[in-house]
Scaffold this motif. Structure first.
Motif, PDB file in Angstrom:
ATOM      1  N   LEU A   1       0.837  -1.203   0.000  1.00 31.78           N
ATOM      2  CA  LEU A   1       0.000   0.000   0.000  1.00 31.78           C
ATOM      3  C   LEU A   1       0.872   1.252   0.000  1.00 31.78           C
ATOM      4  N   ILE A   2       1.985   1.214   0.723  1.00 32.26           N
ATOM      5  CA  ILE A   2       2.905   2.350   0.750  1.00 32.26           C
ATOM      6  C   ILE A   2       3.577   2.537  -0.609  1.00 32.26           C
ATOM      7  N   VAL A   3       3.951   1.431  -1.268  1.00 34.25           N
ATOM      8  CA  VAL A   3       4.521   1.527  -2.618  1.00 34.25           C
ATOM      9  C   VAL A   3       3.536   2.209  -3.562  1.00 34.25           C
ATOM     10  N   VAL A   4       2.273   1.794  -3.510  1.00 31.33           N
ATOM     11  CA  VAL A   4       1.253   2.379  -4.387  1.00 31.33           C
ATOM     12  C   VAL A   4       1.059   3.860  -4.076  1.00 31.33           C
ATOM     13  N   ALA A   5       1.047   4.207  -2.799  1.00 27.80           N
ATOM     14  CA  ALA A   5       0.878   5.606  -2.423  1.00 27.80           C
ATOM     15  C   ALA A   5       2.014   6.458  -2.984  1.00 27.80           C
ATOM     16  N   CYS A   6       3.226   5.943  -2.936  1.00 22.21           N
ATOM     17  CA  CYS A   6       4.383   6.702  -3.413  1.00 22.21           C
ATOM     18  C   CYS A   6       4.439   6.799  -4.937  1.00 22.21           C
ATOM     19  N   TYR A   7       3.918   5.791  -5.626  1.00 24.05           N
ATOM     20  CA  TYR A   7       4.027   5.742  -7.080  1.00 24.05           C
ATOM     21  C   TYR A   7       2.684   5.949  -7.792  1.00 24.05           C
ATOM     22  N   LYS A   8       1.673   6.427  -7.095  1.00 27.29           N
ATOM     23  CA  LYS A   8       0.326   6.501  -7.670  1.00 27.29           C
ATOM     24  C   LYS A   8       0.267   7.236  -9.016  1.00 27.29           C
ATOM     25  N   PRO A   9       0.886   8.411  -9.205  1.00 32.33           N
ATOM     26  CA  PRO A   9       0.798   9.073 -10.515  1.00 32.33           C
ATOM     27  C   PRO A   9       1.388   8.240 -11.649  1.00 32.33           C
ATOM     28  N   TYR A  10       2.371   7.408 -11.329  1.00 33.70           N
ATOM     29  CA  TYR A  10       3.038   6.603 -12.346  1.00 33.70           C
ATOM     30  C   TYR A  10       2.252   5.334 -12.646  1.00 33.70           C
ATOM     31  N   TYR A  11       1.517   4.833 -11.659  1.00 30.02           N
ATOM     32  CA  TYR A  11       0.556   3.769 -11.943  1.00 30.02           C
ATOM     33  C   TYR A  11      -0.509   4.270 -12.907  1.00 30.02           C
ATOM     34  N   ASP A  12      -0.966   5.498 -12.710  1.00 28.42           N
ATOM     35  CA  ASP A  12      -2.050   6.044 -13.529  1.00 28.42           C
ATOM     36  C   ASP A  12      -1.666   6.178 -14.987  1.00 28.42           C
ATOM     37  N   GLN A  13      -0.382   6.408 -15.284  1.00 27.37           N
ATOM     38  CA  GLN A  13       0.020   6.602 -16.679  1.00 27.37           C
ATOM     39  C   GLN A  13       0.678   5.367 -17.294  1.00 27.37           C
ATOM     40  N   THR A  14       0.713   4.264 -16.543  1.00 30.08           N
ATOM     41  CA  THR A  14       1.252   3.007 -17.075  1.00 30.08           C
ATOM     42  C   THR A  14       0.104   2.147 -17.583  1.00 30.08           C
ATOM     43  N   GLU A  15       0.035   1.935 -18.887  1.00 28.76           N
ATOM     44  CA  GLU A  15      -1.085   1.217 -19.497  1.00 28.76           C
ATOM     45  C   GLU A  15      -0.859  -0.282 -19.597  1.00 28.76           C
ATOM     46  N   ASP A  16       0.370  -0.725 -19.490  1.00 26.43           N
ATOM     47  CA  ASP A  16       0.680  -2.163 -19.576  1.00 26.43           C
ATOM     48  C   ASP A  16       0.299  -2.821 -18.244  1.00 26.43           C
ATOM     49  N   ASN A  17      -0.816  -3.583 -18.262  1.00 25.39           N
ATOM     50  CA  ASN A  17      -1.291  -4.140 -16.985  1.00 25.39           C
ATOM     51  C   ASN A  17      -0.377  -5.221 -16.429  1.00 25.39           C
ATOM     52  N   LEU A  18       0.470  -5.839 -17.258  1.00 24.84           N
ATOM     53  CA  LEU A  18       1.432  -6.804 -16.728  1.00 24.84           C
ATOM     54  C   LEU A  18       2.546  -6.100 -15.966  1.00 24.84           C
ATOM     55  N   HIS A  19       2.919  -4.923 -16.420  1.00 31.68           N
ATOM     56  CA  HIS A  19       3.896  -4.143 -15.671  1.00 31.68           C
ATOM     57  C   HIS A  19       3.314  -3.697 -14.339  1.00 31.68           C
ATOM     58  N   VAL A  20       2.043  -3.341 -14.351  1.00 29.15           N
ATOM     59  CA  VAL A  20       1.391  -2.954 -13.104  1.00 29.15           C
ATOM     60  C   VAL A  20       1.355  -4.138 -12.145  1.00 29.15           C
ATOM     61  N   LEU A  21       0.899  -5.300 -12.626  1.00 25.76           N
ATOM     62  CA  LEU A  21       0.839  -6.487 -11.771  1.00 25.76           C
ATOM     63  C   LEU A  21       2.226  -6.882 -11.278  1.00 25.76           C
ATOM     64  N   GLY A  22       3.238  -6.713 -12.124  1.00 26.61           N
ATOM     65  CA  GLY A  22       4.590  -7.087 -11.753  1.00 26.61           C
ATOM     66  C   GLY A  22       5.147  -6.283 -10.596  1.00 26.61           C
ATOM     67  N   THR A  23       4.588  -5.096 -10.345  1.00 29.84           N
ATOM     68  CA  THR A  23       5.020  -4.318  -9.188  1.00 29.84           C
ATOM     69  C   THR A  23       4.344  -4.804  -7.906  1.00 29.84           C
ATOM     70  N   PHE A  24       3.397  -5.714  -8.037  1.00 27.86           N
ATOM     71  CA  PHE A  24       2.711  -6.306  -6.892  1.00 27.86           C
ATOM     72  C   PHE A  24       3.184  -7.740  -6.669  1.00 27.86           C
ATOM     73  N   SER A  25       2.998  -8.580  -7.668  1.00 27.57           N
ATOM     74  CA  SER A  25       3.174 -10.025  -7.498  1.00 27.57           C
ATOM     75  C   SER A  25       3.897 -10.630  -8.682  1.00 27.57           C
ATOM     76  N   THR A  26       4.175 -11.924  -8.591  1.00 23.89           N
ATOM     77  CA  THR A  26       4.929 -12.607  -9.631  1.00 23.89           C
ATOM     78  C   THR A  26       4.001 -13.242 -10.659  1.00 23.89           C
ATOM     79  N   ILE A  27       4.535 -13.392 -11.854  1.00 25.95           N
ATOM     80  CA  ILE A  27       3.872 -14.127 -12.917  1.00 25.95           C
ATOM     81  C   ILE A  27       4.968 -14.903 -13.651  1.00 25.95           C
ATOM     82  N   ASN A  28       4.586 -15.949 -14.368  1.00 21.31           N
ATOM     83  CA  ASN A  28       5.567 -16.663 -15.181  1.00 21.31           C
ATOM     84  C   ASN A  28       5.601 -16.020 -16.564  1.00 21.31           C
TER      85      ASN A  28
END
Length: 243
Positions: free
Chosen positions: A103-130
């Motif tokens: 939650l703190i990571v999201v709070a600090c990076y919120k404007p950059y989440y808003d302008q990142t359209e690649d949802n895999l990049h967004v998910l990758g900042t939270f959790s892992t994927i293969n």
């Protein structure tokens, strides 16, 4: 010095939160559009996770043991090296700590989440994927990466070489994780820790982010089960051979 369970749980909560803040914060810096570190290489992420383990270890290793990982807690308990009565409290605060850290990571990076359209990049900042969508490859990668982590963690902290200077041992843990992310991070991230993956994935599902896409719950069991199994095997093997 013997610390109360409450104090040790506070250390586990803070340690896991710091792990996620420093590790996933590095991923956010690399993968979210517009940040100062956008497009940097994988080593920046490896440093973030290495220090994300090393710094809590040096802060809390002498208080709670700095598990900051449910798999390690379970592996120790299975081999009789940690009381079962404390397993669930440790796991609960580890997962909650990971959620707060994210939650703190999201709070600090919120404007950059808003302008990142690649949802895999967004998910990758939270959790892992293969990276190729293979649960089998993800499981193999998470198992062997986690096995090295837990065997190495016990080997470092229990080694006679470090017994008179456990601070140096905790420093070495950071280099171990740094190397693991560099060597085994390509296929999955990696997770190596159920709390580090599950807590942030819950936050991904709950938070109203733009372009966040799917939380990929069908994959979520892999970074939970593989590290737990690896921990049970690694701790039992170390105990059988060296303790």
């Amino acid at each position: 010095m013997d610390y109360s369970l409450t104090t040790r749980l506070a250390a586990e909560f803070l340690g896991t939160a710091l792990l996620v803040m420093l590790g996933n914060g590095a991923v956010a810096n690399v993968d979210l559009k517009g940040t100062k570190g956008y497009g940097s290489d994988w080593m920046l992420i490896a440093v973030g996770y290495g220090c994300g383990v090393m710094i809590p270890a040096m802060m809390f290793g002498g208080i709670s043991g700095n598990h900051i990982n449910p798999a390690f807690t379970i592996g120790l308990a299975v081999s009789g090296m940690f009381p079962w009565s404390e397993v669930l409290p440790y796991i609960a605060v580890q997962i909650i700590g990971a959620m707060v850290g994210q939650l703190i990571v999201v709070a600090c990076y919120k404007p950059y989440y808003d302008q990142t359209e690649d949802n895999l990049h967004v998910l990758g900042t939270f959790s892992t994927i293969n990276s190729v969508g293979s649960k089998f490859n993800g499981f193999v990668n998470e198992f062997f990466g986690s096995f090295i982590l837990f065997l190495g963690a016990l080997g470092i902290t229990k080694a006679p070489f470090f017994q008179n200077n456990l601070g140096t041992a905790h420093l070495a843990l950071g280099f171990l994780v740094w190397t693991l992310v560099a060597s085994f991070g390509g296929p999955t991230g990696p997770g190596l820790n159920p709390a580090r993956d599950l807590g942030p994935r819950i936050m991904h599902a709950l938070l109203p982010l733009k372009h966040k896409g799917d939380s990929q719950w069908s994959y979520s069991w892999v970074p939970v089960c593989a590290p737990i199994l690896a921990s049970i095997v690694a701790v039992a093997l170390y105990k059988f051979l060296f303790i």
